[in-house]
Design a protein around this motif. Sequence first.
Motif, mmCIF file in Angstrom:
data_model
loop_
_atom_site.group_PDB
_atom_site.id
_atom_site.type_symbol
_atom_site.label_atom_id
_atom_site.label_comp_id
_atom_site.label_asym_id
_atom_site.label_seq_id
_atom_site.Cartn_x
_atom_site.Cartn_y
_atom_site.Cartn_z
ATOM 1 N N UNK A 1 0.622 -1.210 -0.020
ATOM 2 C CA UNK A 1 0.114 -0.182 0.006
ATOM 3 C C UNK A 1 0.827 1.293 -0.106
ATOM 4 N N UNK A 2 0.358 2.115 -0.617
ATOM 5 C CA UNK A 2 1.217 3.532 -0.692
ATOM 6 C C UNK A 2 1.187 4.339 0.534
ATOM 7 N N UNK A 3 2.142 4.768 1.057
ATOM 8 C CA UNK A 3 2.158 5.778 2.558
ATOM 9 C C UNK A 3 1.853 6.794 2.203
ATOM 10 N N UNK A 4 1.020 7.624 2.947
ATOM 11 C CA UNK A 4 0.597 9.056 2.985
ATOM 12 C C UNK A 4 1.218 9.669 4.024
ATOM 13 N N UNK A 5 1.940 11.041 3.588
ATOM 14 C CA UNK A 5 2.639 11.780 4.872
ATOM 15 C C UNK A 5 1.580 12.728 5.445
ATOM 16 N N UNK A 6 1.268 12.705 6.784
ATOM 17 C CA UNK A 6 0.372 13.566 7.354
ATOM 18 C C UNK A 6 1.163 14.621 7.998
ATOM 19 N N UNK A 7 1.007 16.134 7.726
ATOM 20 C CA UNK A 7 1.313 17.008 8.099
ATOM 21 C C UNK A 7 0.611 17.885 9.099
ATOM 22 N N UNK A 8 0.746 17.908 10.419
ATOM 23 C CA UNK A 8 0.052 18.609 11.333
ATOM 24 C C UNK A 8 0.619 20.003 12.050
ATOM 25 N N UNK A 22 7.904 17.227 -1.971
ATOM 26 C CA UNK A 22 7.825 17.264 -3.454
ATOM 27 C C UNK A 22 9.201 17.368 -4.160
ATOM 28 N N UNK A 23 10.098 18.281 -3.753
ATOM 29 C CA UNK A 23 11.222 18.408 -4.430
ATOM 30 C C UNK A 23 12.114 17.364 -4.233
ATOM 31 N N UNK A 24 12.239 16.457 -2.809
ATOM 32 C CA UNK A 24 12.681 15.191 -2.909
ATOM 33 C C UNK A 24 12.360 14.088 -3.577
ATOM 34 N N UNK A 28 4.522 11.957 -6.518
ATOM 35 C CA UNK A 28 4.025 10.591 -6.444
ATOM 36 C C UNK A 28 3.695 10.092 -4.801
ATOM 37 N N UNK A 29 4.406 10.995 -4.031
ATOM 38 C CA UNK A 29 4.041 10.734 -2.487
ATOM 39 C C UNK A 29 2.821 11.590 -1.945
ATOM 40 N N UNK A 30 1.914 10.672 -1.739
ATOM 41 C CA UNK A 30 0.659 11.631 -1.132
ATOM 42 C C UNK A 30 1.047 12.380 0.092
ATOM 43 N N UNK A 247 6.521 2.898 -8.356
ATOM 44 C CA UNK A 247 7.264 1.417 -8.349
ATOM 45 C C UNK A 247 8.813 1.864 -7.902
ATOM 46 N N UNK A 248 9.301 2.871 -7.993
ATOM 47 C CA UNK A 248 10.543 3.274 -7.624
ATOM 48 C C UNK A 248 10.715 3.433 -6.199
ATOM 49 N N UNK A 249 11.727 3.217 -5.673
ATOM 50 C CA UNK A 249 12.353 3.461 -4.292
ATOM 51 C C UNK A 249 12.188 4.827 -3.776
ATOM 52 N N UNK A 250 12.426 5.238 -2.675
ATOM 53 C CA UNK A 250 12.327 6.490 -2.244
ATOM 54 C C UNK A 250 14.101 7.015 -2.187
ATOM 55 N N UNK A 251 14.964 6.169 -2.543
ATOM 56 C CA UNK A 251 16.234 6.717 -2.491
ATOM 57 C C UNK A 251 16.668 7.211 -4.024
#
Length: 251
Positions: A1-8, A22-24, A28-30, A247-251
């Motif tokens: 499953x795709x992870x979502x970043x929650x900014x509080x 987004x720059x990094x 594709x990262x929610x 499908x690409x990794x975070x690195x």
Amino acid sequence: MIATVLLTRPVKQAERFAGALRDRFGATLPVLIAPKLEIIYDRVAAALALRGAGGVIFTSENGVEACIGADIPANLPAFCVGPRTAKAAGAAGFAAHMGPGDAAGLIATIAGLKCAQEAAPLVHLHGAHVTGNVSGALSAHGIPTRSAVVYDQRPCPISQQARRLLAGSAPVILPLFSPRSAKLLTGDLAVSQAPLWIAAISPAVAQAVNVHSAAELQIRVARHPDADEIIAEIAELLENGSFLEDGTSAG
């Protein structure tokens, strides 16, 4: 499953951090922004606090923002916790001096600066909720320093969308930037069913996390207390636990 970043974080800081993500990682990262804190500025208090000060101390950009519109004396020294705050202070008209990135380091830096000793008395402009006593520590070093509250960090409920995210089954990445934020989220996280991957800016923040119901809990602590290191920890969490949508990794 795709992870979502929650900014509080408060809106302005959350939007800036979302841009850095987004720059990094690309688009594709929610990312979901759901502030738990709202910043309320007291510009009158800030203007009054500047009177008679030979220099100011900022441990966050919010202190600088509270001074916008005030009569700032030319070349008034501003001793700032780190590069982002120093940049904001310079743009506001202060003669900014950059600290090492944390309050303890800033105290040591100011105590060793001849220009700070000559500028005294200093005033620390900060929020209603702080950790440590900058003015007391500097006064103990022989640099007269007073303290002034110029903004408040008021709690607010996170959005329904954020609540649904925490109640779901997909992983949630939660960057945390202060012990108070971690504590304020206790009620929201207490009913979380989603796997939680937390990136804490310091050990104190990690210790303030109180989660019992999550399907999975991972906590990583930044190697240095700044946003870039938080992003590095998010990359590690993604690398270890998930992949981006293409499908690409975070690195």
